[in-house]
Scaffold this motif. Structure first.
Motif, PDB file in Angstrom:
ATOM      1  N   ALA A   1      44.842  25.928 -10.751  1.00 25.25           N
ATOM      2  CA  ALA A   1      45.265  24.545 -10.530  1.00 25.25           C
ATOM      3  C   ALA A   1      46.308  24.119 -11.561  1.00 25.25           C
ATOM      4  CB  ALA A   1      44.058  23.621 -10.582  1.00 25.25           C
ATOM      5  N   ARG A   2      46.112  24.539 -12.796  1.00 29.05           N
ATOM      6  CA  ARG A   2      47.065  24.175 -13.847  1.00 29.05           C
ATOM      7  C   ARG A   2      48.392  24.920 -13.674  1.00 29.05           C
ATOM      8  NH1 ARG A   2      42.517  22.442 -16.277  1.00 29.05           N
ATOM      9  NH2 ARG A   2      42.807  20.609 -17.593  1.00 29.05           N
ATOM     10  N   PHE A   3      48.327  26.174 -13.279  1.00 33.17           N
ATOM     11  CA  PHE A   3      49.560  26.912 -13.006  1.00 33.17           C
ATOM     12  C   PHE A   3      50.353  26.199 -11.916  1.00 33.17           C
ATOM     13  CE2 PHE A   3      48.092  30.260 -15.628  1.00 33.17           C
ATOM     14  CZ  PHE A   3      49.106  31.181 -15.794  1.00 33.17           C
ATOM     15  N   MET A   4      49.645  25.794 -10.863  1.00 31.78           N
ATOM     16  CA  MET A   4      50.322  25.126  -9.750  1.00 31.78           C
ATOM     17  C   MET A   4      50.886  23.778 -10.194  1.00 31.78           C
ATOM     18  SD  MET A   4      48.838  24.322  -5.936  1.00 31.78           S
ATOM     19  CE  MET A   4      48.834  26.061  -5.496  1.00 31.78           C
ATOM     20  N   ALA A   5      50.110  23.028 -10.990  1.00 35.11           N
ATOM     21  CA  ALA A   5      50.572  21.719 -11.465  1.00 35.11           C
ATOM     22  C   ALA A   5      51.799  21.842 -12.368  1.00 35.11           C
ATOM     23  CB  ALA A   5      49.443  21.015 -12.218  1.00 35.11           C
ATOM     24  N   ASP A   6      51.888  22.946 -13.094  1.00 32.73           N
ATOM     25  CA  ASP A   6      53.029  23.181 -13.980  1.00 32.73           C
ATOM     26  C   ASP A   6      54.231  23.778 -13.253  1.00 32.73           C
ATOM     27  OD1 ASP A   6      51.530  22.244 -16.068  1.00 32.73           O
ATOM     28  OD2 ASP A   6      50.971  24.222 -16.832  1.00 32.73           O
ATOM     29  N   GLY A   7      54.089  23.989 -11.952  1.00 28.42           N
ATOM     30  CA  GLY A   7      55.194  24.540 -11.179  1.00 28.42           C
ATOM     31  C   GLY A   7      55.362  26.042 -11.304  1.00 28.42           C
ATOM     32  N   ARG A   8      54.356  26.734 -11.824  1.00 28.48           N
ATOM     33  CA  ARG A   8      54.432  28.192 -11.976  1.00 28.48           C
ATOM     34  C   ARG A   8      53.910  28.833 -10.694  1.00 28.48           C
ATOM     35  NH1 ARG A   8      51.574  29.032 -17.738  1.00 28.48           N
ATOM     36  NH2 ARG A   8      52.323  31.176 -17.524  1.00 28.48           N
ATOM     37  N   ASP A   9      54.532  29.938 -10.301  1.00 26.19           N
ATOM     38  CA  ASP A   9      54.212  30.503  -8.992  1.00 26.19           C
ATOM     39  C   ASP A   9      53.031  31.471  -9.043  1.00 26.19           C
ATOM     40  OD1 ASP A   9      55.194  32.889 -10.029  1.00 26.19           O
ATOM     41  OD2 ASP A   9      57.127  32.734  -9.034  1.00 26.19           O
ATOM     42  N   ARG A  10      52.662  31.949  -7.852  1.00 29.78           N
ATOM     43  CA  ARG A  10      51.506  32.828  -7.693  1.00 29.78           C
ATOM     44  C   ARG A  10      51.685  34.145  -8.445  1.00 29.78           C
ATOM     45  NH1 ARG A  10      51.697  33.247  -2.501  1.00 29.78           N
ATOM     46  NH2 ARG A  10      52.576  35.341  -2.422  1.00 29.78           N
ATOM     47  N   ALA A  11      52.911  34.669  -8.450  1.00 27.90           N
ATOM     48  CA  ALA A  11      53.171  35.942  -9.128  1.00 27.90           C
ATOM     49  C   ALA A  11      52.935  35.804 -10.633  1.00 27.90           C
ATOM     50  CB  ALA A  11      54.605  36.403  -8.861  1.00 27.90           C
ATOM     51  N   ASP A  12      53.344  34.675 -11.189  1.00 26.04           N
ATOM     52  CA  ASP A  12      53.135  34.417 -12.613  1.00 26.04           C
ATOM     53  C   ASP A  12      51.643  34.317 -12.919  1.00 26.04           C
ATOM     54  OD1 ASP A  12      53.653  33.876 -15.245  1.00 26.04           O
ATOM     55  OD2 ASP A  12      54.218  31.779 -14.939  1.00 26.04           O
ATOM     56  N   PHE A  13      50.918  33.645 -12.032  1.00 28.72           N
ATOM     57  CA  PHE A  13      49.467  33.513 -12.185  1.00 28.72           C
ATOM     58  C   PHE A  13      48.794  34.887 -12.130  1.00 28.72           C
ATOM     59  CE2 PHE A  13      45.296  32.838 -10.001  1.00 28.72           C
ATOM     60  CZ  PHE A  13      44.651  32.190 -11.042  1.00 28.72           C
ATOM     61  N   ALA A  14      49.184  35.708 -11.151  1.00 35.08           N
ATOM     62  CA  ALA A  14      48.588  37.041 -10.999  1.00 35.08           C
ATOM     63  C   ALA A  14      48.828  37.886 -12.241  1.00 35.08           C
ATOM     64  CB  ALA A  14      49.168  37.732  -9.766  1.00 35.08           C
ATOM     65  N   LYS A  15      50.040  37.826 -12.778  1.00 31.86           N
ATOM     66  CA  LYS A  15      50.380  38.629 -13.956  1.00 31.86           C
ATOM     67  C   LYS A  15      49.607  38.144 -15.185  1.00 31.86           C
ATOM     68  CE  LYS A  15      54.339  40.145 -16.727  1.00 31.86           C
ATOM     69  NZ  LYS A  15      55.806  40.063 -16.907  1.00 31.86           N
ATOM     70  N   SER A  16      49.550  36.828 -15.367  1.00 34.91           N
ATOM     71  CA  SER A  16      48.885  36.273 -16.548  1.00 34.91           C
ATOM     72  C   SER A  16      47.379  36.507 -16.525  1.00 34.91           C
ATOM     73  CB  SER A  16      49.167  34.770 -16.651  1.00 34.91           C
ATOM     74  OG  SER A  16      50.542  34.525 -16.806  1.00 34.91           O
ATOM     75  N   MET A  17      46.781  36.453 -15.328  1.00 36.52           N
ATOM     76  CA  MET A  17      45.328  36.587 -15.195  1.00 36.52           C
ATOM     77  C   MET A  17      44.899  38.020 -14.919  1.00 36.52           C
ATOM     78  SD  MET A  17      44.205  33.480 -15.625  1.00 36.52           S
ATOM     79  CE  MET A  17      42.558  33.465 -14.942  1.00 36.52           C
TER      80      MET A  17
ATOM     81  N   ILE B   1      44.138  19.803  -4.788  1.00 36.00           N
ATOM     82  CA  ILE B   1      42.974  19.312  -5.529  1.00 36.00           C
ATOM     83  C   ILE B   1      43.391  19.020  -6.971  1.00 36.00           C
ATOM     84  CG2 ILE B   1      40.618  19.807  -6.288  1.00 36.00           C
ATOM     85  CD1 ILE B   1      40.359  21.769  -4.000  1.00 36.00           C
ATOM     86  N   PRO B   2      43.107  17.824  -7.494  1.00 36.10           N
ATOM     87  CA  PRO B   2      43.489  17.488  -8.876  1.00 36.10           C
ATOM     88  C   PRO B   2      42.800  18.411  -9.883  1.00 36.10           C
ATOM     89  CG  PRO B   2      42.841  15.523  -7.650  1.00 36.10           C
ATOM     90  CD  PRO B   2      42.469  16.691  -6.799  1.00 36.10           C
ATOM     91  N   THR B   3      43.472  18.679 -10.982  1.00 35.60           N
ATOM     92  CA  THR B   3      42.887  19.555 -12.005  1.00 35.60           C
ATOM     93  C   THR B   3      41.613  18.964 -12.584  1.00 35.60           C
ATOM     94  OG1 THR B   3      44.307  18.550 -13.698  1.00 35.60           O
ATOM     95  CG2 THR B   3      45.123  20.557 -12.628  1.00 35.60           C
ATOM     96  N   SER B   4      41.481  17.639 -12.566  1.00 36.56           N
ATOM     97  CA  SER B   4      40.285  16.998 -13.110  1.00 36.56           C
ATOM     98  C   SER B   4      39.018  17.413 -12.376  1.00 36.56           C
ATOM     99  CB  SER B   4      40.426  15.474 -13.054  1.00 36.56           C
ATOM    100  OG  SER B   4      40.615  15.045 -11.709  1.00 36.56           O
ATOM    101  N   VAL B   5      39.147  17.736 -11.085  1.00 31.18           N
ATOM    102  CA  VAL B   5      37.995  18.177 -10.297  1.00 31.18           C
ATOM    103  C   VAL B   5      37.429  19.474 -10.866  1.00 31.18           C
ATOM    104  CG1 VAL B   5      37.240  19.025  -8.033  1.00 31.18           C
ATOM    105  CG2 VAL B   5      38.750  17.033  -8.185  1.00 31.18           C
ATOM    106  N   PHE B   6      38.313  20.379 -11.260  1.00 31.40           N
ATOM    107  CA  PHE B   6      37.871  21.668 -11.810  1.00 31.40           C
ATOM    108  C   PHE B   6      37.317  21.492 -13.223  1.00 31.40           C
ATOM    109  CE2 PHE B   6      41.189  22.506  -8.696  1.00 31.40           C
ATOM    110  CZ  PHE B   6      40.479  23.311  -7.813  1.00 31.40           C
ATOM    111  N   ASP B   7      37.906  20.554 -13.978  1.00 32.80           N
ATOM    112  CA  ASP B   7      37.365  20.256 -15.309  1.00 32.80           C
ATOM    113  C   ASP B   7      35.929  19.750 -15.189  1.00 32.80           C
ATOM    114  OD1 ASP B   7      39.776  20.966 -16.424  1.00 32.80           O
ATOM    115  OD2 ASP B   7      40.539  18.904 -16.533  1.00 32.80           O
ATOM    116  N   ASP B   8      35.691  18.893 -14.203  1.00 35.45           N
ATOM    117  CA  ASP B   8      34.337  18.360 -13.983  1.00 35.45           C
ATOM    118  C   ASP B   8      33.379  19.481 -13.581  1.00 35.45           C
ATOM    119  OD1 ASP B   8      35.238  15.837 -14.568  1.00 35.45           O
ATOM    120  OD2 ASP B   8      35.425  15.207 -12.463  1.00 35.45           O
ATOM    121  N   ALA B   9      33.877  20.415 -12.750  1.00 31.50           N
ATOM    122  CA  ALA B   9      33.028  21.520 -12.291  1.00 31.50           C
ATOM    123  C   ALA B   9      32.640  22.428 -13.450  1.00 31.50           C
ATOM    124  CB  ALA B   9      33.754  22.317 -11.210  1.00 31.50           C
ATOM    125  N   VAL B  10      33.600  22.707 -14.337  1.00 33.36           N
ATOM    126  CA  VAL B  10      33.299  23.551 -15.501  1.00 33.36           C
ATOM    127  C   VAL B  10      32.310  22.845 -16.414  1.00 33.36           C
ATOM    128  CG1 VAL B  10      34.268  24.613 -17.574  1.00 33.36           C
ATOM    129  CG2 VAL B  10      35.506  24.773 -15.400  1.00 33.36           C
TER     130      VAL B  10
END
Length: 338
Positions: free
Chosen positions: A269-285, A302-311
């Protein structure tokens, strides 16, 4: 050193010095370990005198050093193997460095150090760990990462043909997505699927066969359960949890996998919010492209706050699980809280 360069040395019979195998894919480490063994321990080279094997319990500095210094018998070379599942041998930096120096100065010795997956901190490509930097001064280091989907598909196809059944690309990808990219795991799953298909007179492995016999990974189950929780699908989440209860999985392990799934979703969610693409996410993770795509789809809109609440909710469930006798009830509360 790359896998291709290692293949070249094997083909040209120019193996020498120290080899250090690390990374995620144990299957390939063991495969190339066997190839090195075959190349050095020929029929003319008596293995009893020229092959020394050590593991975590037996890999003491004096014993390994003695093996390295022992002369090769009736052969130009000998092989010393260290198969390790922890980094205890590296803790005494001076003695470990001395062992590497001794092996590097022994022209008739090939030293193979093989680390099991998840037992070695290699750091990153840009910033390797201190221990990998040290080993790299003396050894040819090969990082065996998970194989690409393309290579795994062809590998699975060959395995299926050994049982007289065909496996097409789409079905091979389904197996990979259900079982993960670990080759030992995939080997067991393709054997099950191929035997099942052959026993039922089928010419190829179908999606139905895969659904019947190929076991999903724990990560896949946790991702599915986490998605149900996010969607407010209490019934679906409780059904997922019921499967784990019937398999008698430890609640603490189940919760840890759910928590990891939420943390990975939060990262997506944070990668997407920062405008970073799927390939960048795959490489970083260190995710393969298909998994990265699943996570990006799951968090879209989905807002990033939803995932913060879930964690945070997972953290509270973990506290309850460790401080009470609630067991699975703590996870049920996590599911039903939304």
């Amino acid at each position: 050193m790359t896998e291709t360069e290692l293949k070249t040395e094997l083909k040209k019979k120019t193996l020498s010095g120290i080899y250090f195998f690390y990374g995620d894919e144990d299957y390939m480490k063991n495969h190339y370990g066997e190839e090195i063994r075959k190349a050095i321990l020929t029929d003319e080279s008596p293995a009893a005198f020229n092959h020394f094997i050590f593991n975590d319990e037996t890999a003491e500095f004096d014993a390994v050093t003695d093996a390295v210094l022992a002369p090769a018998m009736m052969s130009d070379r000998k092989l010393v193997e260290l198969s390790l599942t922890n980094g205890d041998l590296f803790r005494d930096k001076n003695r470990f460095t001395g062992l590497l120096e001794t092996a590097a100065d022994s022209p008739d010795t090939v030293l193979l150090i093989r680390m099991s997956s998840e037992s070695f901190d290699a750091g990153s490509a840009k910033k390797p760990s201190a221990i990998l930097k040290l080993i790299s001064k003396y050894a040819k280091c090969v990082n065996f990462e998970y194989q690409t989907e393309g290579r795994l598909v062809k590998w699975l196809e060959r395995h299926a043909m050994q049982y007289g059944v065909a496996l097409e690309q789409n079905e091979a990808l389904t197996i990979i997505r259900r079982a993960g990219r670990g080759m030992y795991r995939l080997q067991g799953e393709i054997q099950k699927a191929a035997v099942y298909a052959a026993a039922h007179g089928l010419p190829r492995i179908t999606e139905e066969v895969i659904g019947a016999v190929v076991t999903k990974t724990d990560d896949d189950d946790a991702f599915r359960l986490a998605n149900c929780i996010l969607a407010g699908d209490k019934k679906g989440a409780l059904l997922c949890l019921d499967e784990k209860i019937r398999r008698r999985e430890e609640p603490i392990l189940v919760l840890s996998r759910i928590t990891k799934a939420f943390c990975d979703l939060a990262a997506a969610a944070r990668f997407m919010a920062d405008g970073r693409d799927r390939a960048d996410f795959a490489k970083s993770m260190n995710f393969h492209s298909y998994k990265a795509e699943l996570y990006f789809k799951a968090v879209r809109g989905i807002p990033t706050s939803v995932f913060d609440d879930a964690v945070a909710a997972c953290t509270e469930a973990d506290r309850l699980l460790k401080s009470t006798n609630l067991g699975y009830i703590a996870i049920e509360r996590l599911i039903c809280r939304r």
